[in-house]
Motif scaffolding. Structure first.
Motif: not given
Ligand SMILES: [Zn+2]
Length: 433
Positions: A390-402
């Motif tokens: 799980i990544a959240a915050g700076r540099g992360v766009r919600a909902g991106v599928d890695p």
């Protein structure tokens, strides 16, 4: 036209330079929830409101662990970006030859510089002029590139501990005989240390490792109320860290990453290879080191031509052994050869579903464990060993599928977020935006 191209080139170069400049005012906080299987999150009623919120605000992916699916090797892959065959961790410490019986022992106290055979991302972050912190991280003893260490073996004399005691955040008694305290208490203290360091020092990279769920899952199995309650408790620890980032005014400059190292499987039967080997007259020649769902078989390499076939013949008939893997199969698992690394074994055993290995030398070959129990250490290709990212915050766009990712992708992701070069990683930065 020429001028426009030049301007584009200058702009592109400046973006590149910007991306490679260490981000002195940014933080990456990594929390590892030991033993949280990805499949656990399939239950919509798992009480994890903080993790669910972070998943919604950021990016979530199921992640493949590495072989062996054992705590220290996996955590070392997280920070080195390479597989165990390269970083040299096969157990929860370094496997040393004893020259007597048993022929090997696991030493967790060796310094990181001797234990880890590959560069780590915290080395790179530190050498880029940024600050680093570790709390209960593993294979990191006396690491010279950790600015703020709060050890697994915390004590009133530790540098961060002294600071926290002087400021009244913890008492000396809290960290006295610390390793004897119950694991939930230690997780709380470790979380308090993370909150403190974020507030007081804002380290650019903070690594925090929490263990309650792993302990509970070993002793009571990965399913049921004990594991569910332990997971809820860890969610509360993550909530405290997330609140600390907000309270320190660092929300827009911090990336919070929550991961786990391996899954868990419940088992109802123990396999005791040593009992079968003793019955075959191999009890003092072939040694088995159990690692839950797998076991390492050591024997004298000079007698391998005689002992390996005998060992295979003996263990093939044992209930609960799914596979016996010879060195020819090691590199496909990311493991070194016996002649490349003195820690390596001659055979690898993998347990069937419902079984785990035990080092017991007496009693029946296969037996019920003392209580309902769980294990890891099965092959990383086993879906029940899958972990969370799980990544959240700076540099992360919600909902991106890695897409499908591996724990060796974590280190290059951290390096990218902090603008630090880390070319030794074999993993790739995870797509989070
Ligand atoms: Zn673990």
């Amino acid at each position: 036209m020429k001028l426009a191209l030049k301007l584009i080139a200058v702009f592109a170069l400046s973006v590149l330079v910007f991306a490679q400049t260490p981000a002195k005012d940014h933080m990456v906080v990594v929390i590892s929830l030991d033993g949280l299987p990805a499949y656990a999150l399939d239950d919509p009623r798992l009480p994890i409101p903080t993790l669910r919120r972070l998943m919604k605000e950021g990016v979530y992916a199921r992640m493949t662990s590495i072989n062996p699916t054992v705590t220290w090797p996996v955590h070392t892959s997280m920070v080195t970006g390479v597989l165990a065959g390269e970083h040299g961790l096969l157990a929860n410490g370094t496997i040393l030859k004893t020259g007597s019986w048993p022929p090997v022992k696991v030493d967790p106290m060796l310094d990181k510089e001797k234990m880890v055979h590959a560069p780590t991302v915290y080395d790179a972050v530190f050498r880029a002029g940024l600050t680093t912190a570790q709390i209960d991280w593993v294979a990191i003893n006396n690491a010279p590139t950790i600015t703020y260490p709060f050890s697994e073996w915390a004590s009133p004399a530790g540098p961060v501990e002294r600071e926290m005691i002087a400021k009244g955040v913890i008492t000396a008694a809290d960290v006295e005989s610390f390793s004897k305290a119950n694991i939930a208490f230690r997780d709380q203290i470790w979380t308090t240390a993370a909150v403190y360091l974020i507030h007081e020092h804002k380290p650019n990279l903070l690594l925090l490792h929490l263990l309650t769920l792993d302990s509970v899952s070993h002793g009571s199995g990965p399913a049921g109320l004990p594991a569910t309650a332990a997971t809820a408790f860890l969610d509360g620890c993550v909530a405290r860290v997330a609140a600390a980032i907000r309270d320190a005014g660092m929300s827009d400059r911090t990336t919070l990453i929550v991961v786990s190292d391996h899954g868990f499987k419940g088992y109802t039967k123990q396999v005791r290879p040593a009992v079968a080997l003793a019955a075959a007259g191999l009890g003092d020649k072939v040694y088995v080191l159990p690692e839950g769902g797998s076991a390492y078989v050591y024997l004298d390499q000079s007698q391998a031509a005689e002992l390996v076939p005998k060992t295979i013949q003996t263990l093939e008939g044992v209930e609960g052994i799914e596979r016996i893997i010879a060195p020819g199969g090691f590199s496909a698992l990311g493991l070194a050869q016996p002649d490349q690394d003195p820690q390596m074994y001659q055979l690898l055993l993998v347990a069937k579903d419902g079984y785990a290995f035990s080092g017991a030398t007496g009693g029946p070959v296969t037996a019920a464990p003392p209580q309902r129990a769980g294990a890891h250490g099965y092959l990383a290709t086993d879906a029940q060993m899958d972990v969370i990212f799980i990544a959240a915050g700076r540099g992360v766009r919600a909902g991106v599928d890695p897409g499908r990712i591996s724990v060796i992708d974590i280190a290059p992701t951290i390096a990218n977020l902090l603008g630090v070069k880390f070319p030794s990683a074999k993993g790739k930065p995870i797509r989070v935006q």
